[in-house]
Design a protein around this motif. Structure first.
Motif, PDB file in Angstrom:
ATOM      1  N   VAL A  86    -103.994  23.228   2.067  1.00  0.00           N
ATOM      2  CA  VAL A  86    -103.122  22.341   2.836  1.00  0.00           C
ATOM      3  C   VAL A  86    -102.542  21.320   1.866  1.00  0.00           C
ATOM      4  CG1 VAL A  86    -102.953  20.639   4.687  1.00  0.00           C
ATOM      5  CG2 VAL A  86    -104.434  22.632   4.970  1.00  0.00           C
ATOM      6  N   LEU A  87    -101.213  21.253   1.821  1.00  0.00           N
ATOM      7  CA  LEU A  87    -100.539  20.367   0.875  1.00  0.00           C
ATOM      8  C   LEU A  87     -99.991  19.151   1.602  1.00  0.00           C
ATOM      9  CD1 LEU A  87     -98.710  23.457  -0.326  1.00  0.00           C
ATOM     10  CD2 LEU A  87     -99.912  22.083  -2.004  1.00  0.00           C
ATOM     11  N   GLY A  88    -100.200  17.988   1.020  1.00  0.00           N
ATOM     12  CA  GLY A  88     -99.620  16.784   1.592  1.00  0.00           C
ATOM     13  C   GLY A  88     -98.129  16.744   1.320  1.00  0.00           C
ATOM     14  N   SER A  89     -97.359  16.293   2.308  1.00  0.00           N
ATOM     15  CA  SER A  89     -95.921  16.140   2.093  1.00  0.00           C
ATOM     16  C   SER A  89     -95.458  14.767   2.546  1.00  0.00           C
ATOM     17  CB  SER A  89     -95.142  17.211   2.847  1.00  0.00           C
ATOM     18  OG  SER A  89     -93.760  16.920   2.765  1.00  0.00           O
ATOM     19  N   THR A 124     -91.558  21.233   1.325  1.00  0.00           N
ATOM     20  CA  THR A 124     -90.716  20.046   1.455  1.00  0.00           C
ATOM     21  C   THR A 124     -91.049  19.012   0.383  1.00  0.00           C
ATOM     22  OG1 THR A 124     -92.279  19.068   3.014  1.00  0.00           O
ATOM     23  CG2 THR A 124     -90.453  20.336   3.943  1.00  0.00           C
ATOM     24  N   ASP A 125     -92.217  19.145  -0.264  1.00  0.00           N
ATOM     25  CA  ASP A 125     -92.626  18.158  -1.265  1.00  0.00           C
ATOM     26  C   ASP A 125     -93.491  18.871  -2.299  1.00  0.00           C
ATOM     27  OD1 ASP A 125     -93.349  15.999  -2.738  1.00  0.00           O
ATOM     28  OD2 ASP A 125     -94.431  14.954  -1.137  1.00  0.00           O
ATOM     29  N   ALA A 126     -92.967  18.998  -3.511  1.00  0.00           N
ATOM     30  CA  ALA A 126     -93.665  19.831  -4.499  1.00  0.00           C
ATOM     31  C   ALA A 126     -94.624  19.046  -5.379  1.00  0.00           C
ATOM     32  CB  ALA A 126     -92.649  20.552  -5.383  1.00  0.00           C
ATOM     33  N   HIS A 127     -94.456  17.753  -5.449  1.00  0.00           N
ATOM     34  CA  HIS A 127     -95.228  16.993  -6.434  1.00  0.00           C
ATOM     35  C   HIS A 127     -96.118  15.938  -5.792  1.00  0.00           C
ATOM     36  CE1 HIS A 127     -93.667  18.637 -10.231  1.00  0.00           C
ATOM     37  NE2 HIS A 127     -92.759  19.087  -9.407  1.00  0.00           N
ATOM     38  N   GLY A 150     -99.806  14.738  -4.991  1.00  0.00           N
ATOM     39  CA  GLY A 150    -101.134  14.948  -5.567  1.00  0.00           C
ATOM     40  C   GLY A 150    -102.217  15.178  -4.532  1.00  0.00           C
ATOM     41  N   LEU A 151    -101.900  14.972  -3.256  1.00  0.00           N
ATOM     42  CA  LEU A 151    -102.919  15.129  -2.215  1.00  0.00           C
ATOM     43  C   LEU A 151    -102.893  16.561  -1.682  1.00  0.00           C
ATOM     44  CD1 LEU A 151    -105.067  13.634  -0.591  1.00  0.00           C
ATOM     45  CD2 LEU A 151    -103.311  12.971   1.046  1.00  0.00           C
ATOM     46  N   ARG A 152    -103.993  17.296  -1.973  1.00  0.00           N
ATOM     47  CA  ARG A 152    -104.080  18.684  -1.523  1.00  0.00           C
ATOM     48  C   ARG A 152    -105.512  18.955  -1.076  1.00  0.00           C
ATOM     49  NH1 ARG A 152    -102.813  18.547  -6.765  1.00  0.00           N
ATOM     50  NH2 ARG A 152    -100.643  18.838  -7.375  1.00  0.00           N
ATOM     51  N   ALA A 153    -105.660  19.795  -0.085  1.00  0.00           N
ATOM     52  CA  ALA A 153    -106.996  20.256   0.303  1.00  0.00           C
ATOM     53  C   ALA A 153    -107.041  21.762   0.079  1.00  0.00           C
ATOM     54  CB  ALA A 153    -107.272  19.928   1.772  1.00  0.00           C
ATOM     55  N   ILE A 154    -108.096  22.223  -0.595  1.00  0.00           N
ATOM     56  CA  ILE A 154    -108.188  23.625  -0.998  1.00  0.00           C
ATOM     57  C   ILE A 154    -109.585  24.133  -0.658  1.00  0.00           C
ATOM     58  CG2 ILE A 154    -107.917  25.232  -2.950  1.00  0.00           C
ATOM     59  CD1 ILE A 154    -106.617  22.776  -4.446  1.00  0.00           C
ATOM     60  N   SER A 155    -109.670  25.359  -0.165  1.00  0.00           N
ATOM     61  CA  SER A 155    -111.004  25.914   0.080  1.00  0.00           C
ATOM     62  C   SER A 155    -111.610  26.331  -1.256  1.00  0.00           C
ATOM     63  CB  SER A 155    -110.907  27.110   1.030  1.00  0.00           C
ATOM     64  OG  SER A 155    -110.400  28.223   0.344  1.00  0.00           O
ATOM     65  N   VAL A 156    -112.906  26.158  -1.394  1.00  0.00           N
ATOM     66  CA  VAL A 156    -113.577  26.476  -2.661  1.00  0.00           C
ATOM     67  C   VAL A 156    -113.430  27.965  -2.973  1.00  0.00           C
ATOM     68  CG1 VAL A 156    -115.846  26.624  -3.769  1.00  0.00           C
ATOM     69  CG2 VAL A 156    -115.140  24.517  -2.643  1.00  0.00           C
ATOM     70  N   GLU A 194     -98.248  22.734   5.126  1.00  0.00           N
ATOM     71  CA  GLU A 194     -98.006  21.356   4.725  1.00  0.00           C
ATOM     72  C   GLU A 194     -98.426  20.411   5.834  1.00  0.00           C
ATOM     73  OE1 GLU A 194     -94.523  20.648   1.689  1.00  0.00           O
ATOM     74  OE2 GLU A 194     -93.751  21.689   3.455  1.00  0.00           O
ATOM     75  N   GLU A 195     -98.890  19.262   5.416  1.00  0.00           N
ATOM     76  CA  GLU A 195     -99.345  18.255   6.373  1.00  0.00           C
ATOM     77  C   GLU A 195     -98.630  16.944   6.030  1.00  0.00           C
ATOM     78  OE1 GLU A 195    -101.535  18.400   8.841  1.00  0.00           O
ATOM     79  OE2 GLU A 195    -102.041  16.293   9.184  1.00  0.00           O
ATOM     80  N   PRO A 196     -98.003  16.310   7.013  1.00  0.00           N
ATOM     81  CA  PRO A 196     -97.328  15.045   6.694  1.00  0.00           C
ATOM     82  C   PRO A 196     -98.335  13.977   6.285  1.00  0.00           C
ATOM     83  CG  PRO A 196     -97.301  15.456   9.067  1.00  0.00           C
ATOM     84  CD  PRO A 196     -97.854  16.693   8.422  1.00  0.00           C
ATOM     85  N   VAL A 197     -98.089  13.353   5.152  1.00  0.00           N
ATOM     86  CA  VAL A 197     -98.984  12.285   4.703  1.00  0.00           C
ATOM     87  C   VAL A 197     -98.162  11.053   4.367  1.00  0.00           C
ATOM     88  CG1 VAL A 197    -100.665  13.905   3.759  1.00  0.00           C
ATOM     89  CG2 VAL A 197     -98.905  12.967   2.269  1.00  0.00           C
ATOM     90  N   HIS A 198     -98.854   9.946   4.335  1.00  0.00           N
ATOM     91  CA  HIS A 198     -98.198   8.687   4.009  1.00  0.00           C
ATOM     92  C   HIS A 198     -98.668   8.257   2.633  1.00  0.00           C
ATOM     93  CE1 HIS A 198     -96.294   4.915   4.372  1.00  0.00           C
ATOM     94  NE2 HIS A 198     -97.407   4.208   4.500  1.00  0.00           N
ATOM     95  N   ILE A 199     -97.719   8.015   1.740  1.00  0.00           N
ATOM     96  CA  ILE A 199     -98.072   7.551   0.402  1.00  0.00           C
ATOM     97  C   ILE A 199     -97.859   6.053   0.353  1.00  0.00           C
ATOM     98  CG2 ILE A 199     -97.542   7.708  -2.063  1.00  0.00           C
ATOM     99  CD1 ILE A 199     -98.744  10.262  -1.006  1.00  0.00           C
ATOM    100  N   ILE A 200     -98.879   5.364  -0.138  1.00  0.00           N
ATOM    101  CA  ILE A 200     -98.784   3.904  -0.194  1.00  0.00           C
ATOM    102  C   ILE A 200     -98.217   3.514  -1.557  1.00  0.00           C
ATOM    103  CG2 ILE A 200    -100.076   1.758   0.049  1.00  0.00           C
ATOM    104  CD1 ILE A 200    -102.333   3.759   1.278  1.00  0.00           C
TER     105      ILE A 200
END
Lengths: 118, 233
Positions: B123-126, B159-162, B164-170, B202-208
């Motif tokens: 799951v990638l943060g966007s 929608t957002d390639a760069h 840094g917030l990602r969740a990955i299964s082991v 992709e999951e919408p995330v908020h970058i501070i």
């Protein structure tokens, strides 16, 4: 313009050969040998150009370039491009090895993830 | 005492590891780890040859610390973190999380939640799925261009390639290996999605964007370096 077709072809072929030599996959021994043969040829050509400067002039007018000095310069550019690319490839390989080495060292002295930290 | 508290919050997230690349973030790392550890008890900070007290501060805040003997770059730090997590017997999910405080723990939690409930590997943060994150105009243009470039070169639609917030299964970690030591690892990672046939969302995330993260953040010049790194390797 038309008279310089020969030198353009020669230089493009030269650049192509340099690229091919660098990107050619496979045996390391063959590539190393080819590179050394290439360097030896280059040294011989350089020596010849010093001893018989008229040769480079004759070569230059043969391929349609004004002076022998210009021909040497063009040759130098081709060799330099090859050198830059080869150095880059070599640098990347060293970089990868260094990364794996540093990573192995870092993990060897890392805490055990199956135990509490510290 | 700290351990007792950790046991109680360990709850449902003891199978999650936060991988935090760390390089000279002494000003903020203690706070970032202390906040995240309330939710995720397993945090590994990969100290990438910091010259300040970052590693010590992260350790004191309760993180596991793996130290690169020399500075290698963020991509290398992430891969080292993945290798470390693979040694854990209980890890099921990893989250890549920035050390400068620009990622939110609740976003990470939501992304892990999706891995738990949906048939996904990644799951990638966007930042661009909704309107909450507001980077400045030049940054927005470069980020959009980066997305376009990455989508064209990798054939993956994001929608957002760069981010840094990602969740990955082991389980998915063994299907790829980051070779881009520096910033180009983000594009490289997107390429893996396709090459390794990973199921992603992709999951919408908020970058501070704090003043701190702005000054520490990537220079726009880096976009040039990323393109060259990708091409040269």
């Amino acid at each position: 313009m038309g008279s310089q077709v020969v030198i353009k072809v020669i230089l493009l072929v030269g650049i192509g050969l340099v690229g091919l030599l660098i990107l050619w996959p496979g045996a390391g021994a063959r590539r190393t040998a080819l590179r050394r043969i290439g360097l030896l040829c280059l040294t011989l050509i350089a020596a010849l150009a010093v001893v018989f400067p008229q040769i480079s002039n004759e070569m230059a007018s043969f391929v349609g370039v004004g002076r022998g000095a210009d021909l040497l310069l063009y040759g130098l550019v081709v060799v330099f491009i090859g050198y830059v690319i080869a150095t880059r490839v070599h640098h990347n390989r060293i970089d990868n090895q260094l990364t794996e080495l540093a990573r192995a060292q870092a993990l060897a002295s890392a805490p055990n993830p199956n135990q509490p930290p510290n | 005492m700290a351990d007792g508290r950790r046991e109680t919050v360990k709850g449902n997230n003891s199978d999650v590891w936060l991988v935090v690349p760390l390089y000279n973030e002494g000003q903020v790392i203690a706070e970032v780890v202390s906040e995240a550890i309330e939710t995720f008890s397993n945090i590994v900070c990969v100290d990438d040859g910091s010259t300040d007290a970052s590693a010590q501060l992260a350790r004191e805040a309760g993180a596991y610390v793996v130290r690169h003997p020399i500075n290698l770059g963020q991509g290398a730090a992430l891969q080292t973190g993945f290798d470390f997590v693979k040694m854990s017997a209980t890890a099921k999910y990893v989250v890549t999380f920035d050390s400068d405080g620009q990622h939110r723990v609740e976003d990470a939690l939501a992304m892990v939640g999706r891995l738990r409930t949906e048939p996904l590997d990644v799951v990638l943060g966007s930042r661009f799925l909704d309107g909450r994150t507001r980077p400045g105009l030049p940054k927005r243009i470069v980020l959009k261009a980066a997305v376009g470039f990455t989508n064209i070169t990798t054939g993956v639609k994001l929608t957002d390639a760069h981010n840094g917030l990602r969740a990955i299964s082991v389980a998915a970690l063994s299907k790829f290996r980051i070779r881009q030591n520096r910033m180009a690892h983000a594009s490289e990672f997107v390429g893996f999605l396709r090459k390794a046939h990973l199921r992603y969302a992709e999951e919408p995330v908020h970058i501070i964007y704090t003043e701190y993260s702005k000054t520490k953040g990537q220079s726009l010049w880096n976009s040039v370096n990323i393109v060259v790194d990708l091409w040269m390797r």
